[in-house]
Design an enzyme around this catalytic site. Structure first.
Site, PDB file in Angstrom:
ATOM      1  N   CYS A 380       0.819  -1.221   0.000  1.00  0.00           N
ATOM      2  CA  CYS A 380       0.000   0.000   0.000  1.00  0.00           C
ATOM      3  C   CYS A 380       0.846   1.262   0.000  1.00  0.00           C
ATOM      4  O   CYS A 380       0.626   2.183  -0.799  1.00  0.00           O
ATOM      5  CB  CYS A 380      -0.959  -0.008   1.192  1.00  0.00           C
ATOM      6  SG  CYS A 380      -0.141   0.022   2.804  1.00  0.00           S
ATOM      7  N   HIS A 425      -2.500   1.252   6.918  1.00  0.00           N
ATOM      8  CA  HIS A 425      -2.835   1.183   5.495  1.00  0.00           C
ATOM      9  C   HIS A 425      -2.993   2.599   4.941  1.00  0.00           C
ATOM     10  O   HIS A 425      -3.341   3.539   5.668  1.00  0.00           O
ATOM     11  CB  HIS A 425      -4.141   0.404   5.298  1.00  0.00           C
ATOM     12  CG  HIS A 425      -4.393   0.016   3.874  1.00  0.00           C
ATOM     13  ND1 HIS A 425      -3.646  -0.927   3.211  1.00  0.00           N
ATOM     14  CD2 HIS A 425      -5.321   0.468   2.982  1.00  0.00           C
ATOM     15  CE1 HIS A 425      -4.095  -1.052   1.969  1.00  0.00           C
ATOM     16  NE2 HIS A 425      -5.106  -0.223   1.815  1.00  0.00           N
ATOM     17  N   HIS A 437      -6.036   1.713  -4.231  1.00  0.00           N
ATOM     18  CA  HIS A 437      -4.985   1.309  -3.292  1.00  0.00           C
ATOM     19  C   HIS A 437      -4.556  -0.126  -3.576  1.00  0.00           C
ATOM     20  O   HIS A 437      -5.291  -0.919  -4.179  1.00  0.00           O
ATOM     21  CB  HIS A 437      -5.490   1.431  -1.845  1.00  0.00           C
ATOM     22  CG  HIS A 437      -6.661   0.543  -1.527  1.00  0.00           C
ATOM     23  ND1 HIS A 437      -6.760  -0.202  -0.380  1.00  0.00           N
ATOM     24  CD2 HIS A 437      -7.812   0.275  -2.227  1.00  0.00           C
ATOM     25  CE1 HIS A 437      -7.904  -0.868  -0.370  1.00  0.00           C
ATOM     26  NE2 HIS A 437      -8.553  -0.592  -1.465  1.00  0.00           N
TER      27      HIS A 437
END
Length: 462
Positions: A380, A425, A437
């Site tokens: 990520c 994240h 993402h």
């Protein structure tokens, strides 16, 4: 002769030309050998360098895992600290409550002791009164007994004389009136004795009643004293119990405060450890970036050497091969496959929208832990880092550090290109309540609703 001389000169010049051509060919061959040797060295070194980068990335992943573990431990220590602080507050409340109860019991005990002292004084006073009343009673009884004895003697004397006494009183009277007076005198004397005896009896009974009343009052005071002493003993027991509870609470409070201090120190220690690990991870990322730059430079040098060799070959063979080789070299320099480069988005929309559009073209590509390749795979933070890097922006490599990059804005103010930060994240906001993402190894790079879990912060870089 001139012709022979000219021929010899021509032959010599021809030999010199052949030697020069041979030297040029030797030089060219030497250059080729050197170039191929360099290429060989690069080809040998490149796997080693790739292995080094892989090792650095693995070390960086280990540091990030340690950082995540340290962060989890810090959260646990924070929870322990909160629990300990709660116990401190609860125990402190218990201590204050018991202290108030001790003050109340102590005040009640003081009041009871004062009451016992007052009752003891009253009992002593009652005993003095009883003693005085007893003396008065004894005197009254003695007086009554004496009067009773005197009256009995007079009555006995009169009855022993019989009627002759009365007869003598009548005969000795001068007249009837005198006789009546003497009879009345005798009767009055009898009534006087009787009345006096009754008065003494009444006085004795009054003193007896007073003594009985005083003794009853003393008995009541003694009963009150007994009850107060029992109450005193009970209060002393309760006070001892409360004092013991207070001491126990004090010990528990000291222990809870000590635990809280330990947890707080552990939290500071974990914060320092997290900062250290983040710094080491950032250093590893710098080493990885430097290694990748070196790898890229080596690759370019290799391509340049191949191009030079191809150019040399084509110059010796044909010009048609040159254009083919040049086209091949140009194709070898491409790193994005069929994907458009970041520069192709420079003219459409805002910079944030360009970043969002650019990021969306990699949807479906894989998620690779520790990766930063938009085509071969990224995690990520690597995905966000690479997209922004392609637009010339330098942002942190880790999701934790991305929480503090740029400028914070509210979710309601979010614009395409903003970085959405979650717990562990990150993603890139593309508008309409959605983010792109690198999600998971199973789903890869995809589009998700921005509010699919709690948003910790929204950071704006452009």
């Amino acid at each position: 002769m001139h012709q022979a001389l000219s021929y010899r000169v021509w032959v010599r010049i021809r030999k010199m030309h052949k030697k020069s051509t041979k030297r040029i060919k030797i030089t060219t061959n030497v250059l080729r050998i050197i170039a191929l040797s360099c290429i060989g060295i690069l080809l040998v070194v490149e796997p080693v360098r790739a292995t080094t980068i892989s090792d650095l990335e693995k070390q960086k992943e280990e540091l990030e895992e340690q950082r995540r573990q340290a962060d989890e431990q810090r959260r646990q220590e924070q929870q322990n600290y909160n629990n300990a602080s709660g116990r401190v507050s609860s125990i402190q409340s218990d201590v204050d409550e018991v202290a108030e109860e001790i003050d109340e019991i102590d005040a009640a005990l003081v009041e009871t002791l004062a009451s016992i002292e007052m009752i003891e004084e009253d009992i002593a006073a009652k005993e003095d009164q009883i003693e005085e009343t007893t003396k008065e009673l004894d005197a009254a009884i003695a007086t009554e007994q004496a009067q009773y004895e005197a009256m009995k003697l007079r009555i006995k004397f009169m009855y022993e004389k019989g009627d002759t006494t009365y007869l003598q009183i009548l005969l000795e009277s001068q007249n009837f009136s005198d006789m009546v007076n003497k009879v009345e005198y005798v009767e009055k004397l009898y009534e006087y004795d009787r009345k006096l005896l009754l008065d003494y009896q009444a006085a004795r009974e009054a003193v007896e009643a007073l003594k009985e009343k005083l003794e009853e009052e003393k008995s009541e005071l003694e009963a009150q004293e007994h009850e107060l002493k029992e109450e005193k003993e009970s209060l002393e027991i309760i006070l001892a119990e409360k004092q013991e509870a207070y001491d126990n609470f004090e010990v528990q409070l000291a222990q809870a405060k000590q635990e809280a201090a330990i947890y707080k120190a552990n939290i500071r220690k974990q914060n320092d450890e997290i900062k250290r690990l983040e710094a080491e991870a950032a250093q590893k990322q710098s080493e990885i970036d430097a290694a990748k730059r070196a790898e890229e430079e080596a690759r370019r040098a290799q391509e340049l050497a191949l191009q030079n060799e191809a150019a040399q070959n084509t110059s010796n063979n044909s010009s048609g091969s040159s254009s083919s080789s040049s086209g091949s070299s140009s194709g070898g320099g491409s790193s994005g496959g069929n994907y458009a480069s970041a520069s192709s988005y420079s003219g459409t929309g805002s910079k944030g929208q360009q970043i969002a559009n650019y990021a969306c073209q990699f949807i479906g590509n894989p998620y690779v832990p520790g990766g930063t390749s938009l085509t071969q795979g990224a995690d990520c933070s690597g995905f966000v880092w690479r997209v922004y890097k392609d637009f010339g922006y330098s942002v942190p490599r880790t999701s934790y550090s991305l929480r503090s990059t740029g400028t914070g804005v509210s979710y309601s103010e979010a614009q395409p290109g903003d970085i959405m930060c979650y717990a562990g994240h990150v993603g890139i906001y593309i508008g309409n309540g959605q983010i792109v993402h690198a999600s998971t190894q199973r789903t890869g790079i995809k589009i998700t609703h921005a509010t699919y879990k709690e948003i910790l912060s929204v950071r704006r870089v452009v």
